[in-house]
Scaffold this motif. Structure first.
Motif, PDB file in Angstrom:
ATOM      1  N   HIS B 165       0.849  -1.201   0.000  1.00 39.25           N
ATOM      2  CA  HIS B 165       0.000   0.000   0.000  1.00 39.25           C
ATOM      3  C   HIS B 165       0.878   1.243   0.000  1.00 39.25           C
ATOM      4  O   HIS B 165       1.740   1.396   0.865  1.00 39.25           O
ATOM      5  CB  HIS B 165      -0.892   0.012   1.253  1.00 39.25           C
ATOM      6  CG  HIS B 165      -1.813   1.188   1.297  1.00 39.25           C
ATOM      7  ND1 HIS B 165      -1.801   2.090   2.343  1.00 39.25           N
ATOM      8  CD2 HIS B 165      -2.750   1.616   0.428  1.00 39.25           C
ATOM      9  CE1 HIS B 165      -2.701   3.027   2.099  1.00 39.25           C
ATOM     10  NE2 HIS B 165      -3.295   2.761   0.959  1.00 39.25           N
ATOM     11  N   LEU B 167       0.822   5.627  -0.732  1.00 40.38           N
ATOM     12  CA  LEU B 167       0.126   6.884  -1.002  1.00 40.38           C
ATOM     13  C   LEU B 167       1.123   7.894  -1.536  1.00 40.38           C
ATOM     14  O   LEU B 167       2.140   8.181  -0.885  1.00 40.38           O
ATOM     15  CB  LEU B 167      -0.462   7.470   0.294  1.00 40.38           C
ATOM     16  CG  LEU B 167      -1.669   6.799   0.933  1.00 40.38           C
ATOM     17  CD1 LEU B 167      -1.956   7.462   2.284  1.00 40.38           C
ATOM     18  CD2 LEU B 167      -2.880   6.920   0.019  1.00 40.38           C
ATOM     19  N   TRP B 209      -5.383   0.969  -8.361  1.00 41.82           N
ATOM     20  CA  TRP B 209      -4.993   2.329  -8.003  1.00 41.82           C
ATOM     21  C   TRP B 209      -6.179   3.263  -8.159  1.00 41.82           C
ATOM     22  O   TRP B 209      -7.128   2.982  -8.900  1.00 41.82           O
ATOM     23  CB  TRP B 209      -3.816   2.798  -8.874  1.00 41.82           C
ATOM     24  CG  TRP B 209      -4.038   2.607 -10.329  1.00 41.82           C
ATOM     25  CD1 TRP B 209      -4.679   3.435 -11.190  1.00 41.82           C
ATOM     26  CD2 TRP B 209      -3.643   1.475 -11.106  1.00 41.82           C
ATOM     27  NE1 TRP B 209      -4.707   2.911 -12.445  1.00 41.82           N
ATOM     28  CE2 TRP B 209      -4.080   1.708 -12.433  1.00 41.82           C
ATOM     29  CE3 TRP B 209      -2.960   0.292 -10.814  1.00 41.82           C
ATOM     30  CZ2 TRP B 209      -3.848   0.789 -13.455  1.00 41.82           C
ATOM     31  CZ3 TRP B 209      -2.744  -0.615 -11.837  1.00 41.82           C
ATOM     32  CH2 TRP B 209      -3.181  -0.355 -13.144  1.00 41.82           C
ATOM     33  N   GLU B 224      -3.132   6.579  -5.110  1.00 40.15           N
ATOM     34  CA  GLU B 224      -3.044   5.508  -4.111  1.00 40.15           C
ATOM     35  C   GLU B 224      -2.979   4.161  -4.816  1.00 40.15           C
ATOM     36  O   GLU B 224      -3.785   3.886  -5.698  1.00 40.15           O
ATOM     37  CB  GLU B 224      -4.286   5.563  -3.200  1.00 40.15           C
ATOM     38  CG  GLU B 224      -4.279   4.459  -2.142  1.00 40.15           C
ATOM     39  CD  GLU B 224      -5.435   4.577  -1.148  1.00 40.15           C
ATOM     40  OE1 GLU B 224      -6.350   5.405  -1.378  1.00 40.15           O
ATOM     41  OE2 GLU B 224      -5.413   3.847  -0.143  1.00 40.15           O
ATOM     42  N   THR B 226      -2.777  -0.087  -4.160  1.00 36.02           N
ATOM     43  CA  THR B 226      -2.975  -1.158  -3.189  1.00 36.02           C
ATOM     44  C   THR B 226      -2.789  -2.495  -3.892  1.00 36.02           C
ATOM     45  O   THR B 226      -3.279  -2.689  -5.011  1.00 36.02           O
ATOM     46  CB  THR B 226      -4.414  -1.082  -2.612  1.00 36.02           C
ATOM     47  OG1 THR B 226      -4.689   0.254  -2.236  1.00 36.02           O
ATOM     48  CG2 THR B 226      -4.552  -1.977  -1.394  1.00 36.02           C
TER      49      THR B 226
END
Lengths: 229, 229, 229
Positions: B165, B167, B209, B224, B226
Motif C-alpha cells: 500500500h 500513497l 490504483w 493511491e 494497493t
C-alpha cells in the motif's frame, strides 16, 4: 479519514449587487474519495439583519460542526479560518500573538477565542476530536461552501414566492443548476477535481431563474429568481 | 526556442497525508509548441530519507538539467527558483542582496550559490548556454513537474508490490491515468492550454490504483496504490 | 446594469518572446448576462513605439471609454486600475495618499490624476456617470481584455502580409480562433463562466497561424502568423 467541516455562504444582493447579509451555514461530513458530502446539516441566518464582520459566521460554523460531529464521530473538524491548521483549543493569547497573521486578524481571534477556545477544549476532552483552523486549504470546507451555495439557491426559490424577485451571490466559482427535484452545486475550478453537492428540493411553480457572472466580482456568479406572476 | 528545465515532485505520504519525502527529479527538453517534452531524464530520490528544505532538490535539478543539456544542446536552461529570470552564474552575494526576495530566501541562496554559481559559470563558459532562475513562470518547468508526477506514480506502482500500500501526493493540479502500457499525466488547469506528459510503463499485475483529491490540500491529488493480495 | 469598460492588450513579441509594445485599446458596453460585449470600439497603438510604463494605456482607455459612453449612456464606467472601486473624479493627492497601494503606485497616480481627475469630474458633471477604478475585479474589463486580444490577432493577420512573420502575446489565459469570417476570443478560465468576444474579419489569403503556450510566461498564449509566400 472522516472529516467534518463547516462554512457559511450565499449572500442576498441588492439591485446594485451589493451584499446585504449571508444566508446559509452548512456542516458536512466528508469521506474518501473527498468529492462530496455523506451527511449535511444546514442553519439559515437572517440575511436582512446580518453581522458582516465574519464573527457571527465562524461561531455558527463551530456550533453546527460540533452538532454534526456529535452525531457522526469524525476523525477531525475543519474550521474555515486560515491559521495553518492549528488546534482551536490551543488558541490562547501568546499563541495567537505568535501566528503569522495580520495585527487585525490577531485582535479578532483574541476576541473570538474567549468563546471558541473553551468550547473546542471541552469538545476535545469529551471526544478526543480536534477542531483545526485549516481554512482555504481544506477540501471539506470547500464542499461545505458549495452546499451553502445550494441552500442559498433553495432559500432564494422560497423567498421569491413572497418577494417576487431575489438576487443571490453564490460562493466563489460555483454554479447551481436544478434538475427535476434536485438542486446541484458544482465547483467551476477543474483543479478541484469535481467537487459537488446535491440536495433534494422541488422548486415551487411559477418561478424562473438564471445564473450569470456577477459583473462586479470576477469568478463569482449570481443566482436570480423571478416570479412569473 | 529549445529549453531544458528540471523540477522535483511527487511526495510519499503517511496515512495522515503528511509528506515524508520527494520521489522524482526530472529534466526535460521542451520545444515548440511547448506542450510536452521531446526528451526526458529522471533521477529517483530516497523519499524515506529526504531533505525537505528544498536545497537537495535544486541541486539535483541543476545537475540533471546540465546532464540533459550536454546531450541535447538547448538555447537555455530553466531552473525552478523564482528569481525573475536572473542568470545563475551571476548570483554573487551583492547580486543576491539586491534581489526582491525575503531575507530567508537570500540566506538560502547565498548558501546554495557557493556550489551552484561556479557550476553555472563553468557550464556557460564551455557551452554558452545560460541557466536562468525563472521558476513558476516557466512552462518547461511545469512540464518537468508533470513528468515528476508521472514518475512518482510509476515509483508507487513498483513500491506497492513490496509494501502492499502506497500513497503519493502528486504535484499541484495534475492527474495521472494509465492506459495500456502508458502512464499519462495531465495538467488540470485549462489556462495552461493542455500541458501533458506520457511515459511507457507496463503496470505490474495484482495492483489497483485510484486518484482523488487530497482533503488537506486543495487542488492537489493523491495517487493511491494497493496490492490485491 | 449597463457598464462601459476599457482595457489595452496584445503585445508584439520579438523572436525571444520579449514584448515590444501593446497593440489595441478596446472599450466595450456590457449588459446582462455579462458574458460578452454589445458595443465595441477599438483604437490601435503603434506597438513599435510604445510607452510600456502603463501610463499611456490608462489614458487611452479613459478617453476611449468616455467616447463610447457618450454614445451608449451606461450606468457606470469601469477603469482598469485596481483602487478598490474609487471614483476617479475624487482622486486628489490626500485621497491617493490614503489608498492602500504601494508608494510607487501612489506616485504614478498623483501624476496621472492631474490629467484624469478633471476629465472624470467634467464627464460626471455633464452626464452623472461615474468612472470607477475597479480593475481586476470587473467582468466588463476582462471582456474588454478579451476583445483587445481579438483585435491584436486581427492586427497580426494584416501585419504579417507585409512583414511575413508576426508574433503576438495574447492577454492572460485566452485563446483566439478563426471560423470563416469571424475571429473569436475565449477565456480559458472556466471560473469566469464563458466570457468571450467575436469580431467579423475575413483573414487575408496566403497566411497560416497557430496558437500555443508562451514558454516563458505560464497561462499566456502566443498567436503566430506566417506568410506562406
Amino acid at each position: 479519514m472522516r472529516i467534518v467541516a463547516a462554512d457559511t455562504g450565499g449572500a442576498v444582493l441588492d439591485d446594485t449587487f451589493q451584499p446585504l447579509g449571508l444566508i446559509a451555514t452548512v456542516a458536512v461530513l466528508v469521506e474518501k474519495p473527498y468529492k462530496t458530502a455523506s451527511e449535511v446539516m444546514v442553519r439559515f441566518a437572517n440575511p436582512y439583519d446580518y453581522d458582516l464582520s465574519g464573527r457571527q459566521a465562524i461561531k455558527d460554523e463551530m456550533e453546527l460542526a460540533i452538532e454534526l460531529a456529535k452525531k457522526v464521530k469524525p476523525d477531525v473538524i475543519h474550521l474555515d479560518s486560515t491559521l495553518g491548521g492549528i488546534e482551536v483549543r490551543k488558541l490562547d493569547e501568546p499563541t495567537i500573538d505568535a501566528l503569522g497573521i495580520s495585527d487585525r486578524g490577531k485582535e479578532v481571534w483574541k476576541d473570538l477565542s474567549k468563546e471558541l477556545q473553551p468550547l473546542a477544549r471541552r469538545f476535545w476532552e469529551e471526544t478526543g476530536i480536534e477542531i483545526v483552523a485549516i481554512g482555504k486549504s481544506s477540501v471539506p470546507i470547500r464542499i461545505a461552501e458549495i452546499y451553502s451555495g445550494i441552500y442559498s439557491a433553495i432559500w432564494a426559490l422560497k423567498e421569491a414566492q413572497e418577494k417576487g424577485h431575489v438576487l443571490v451571490g453564490l460562493p466563489r466559482y460555483m454554479e447551481v443548476s436544478i434538475e427535476g427535484n434536485k438542486v446541484i452545486g458544482k465547483s467551476l475550478d477543474p483543479r478541484e477535481y469535481g467537487l459537488f453537492g446535491v440536495v433534494e428540493f422541488e422548486p415551487p411553480e411559477g418561478l424562473r431563474w438564471e445564473v450569470y457572472p456577477n459583473p462586479l466580482v470576477r469568478r463569482f456568479l449570481i443566482f436570480e429568481v423571478t416570479s412569473k406572476h
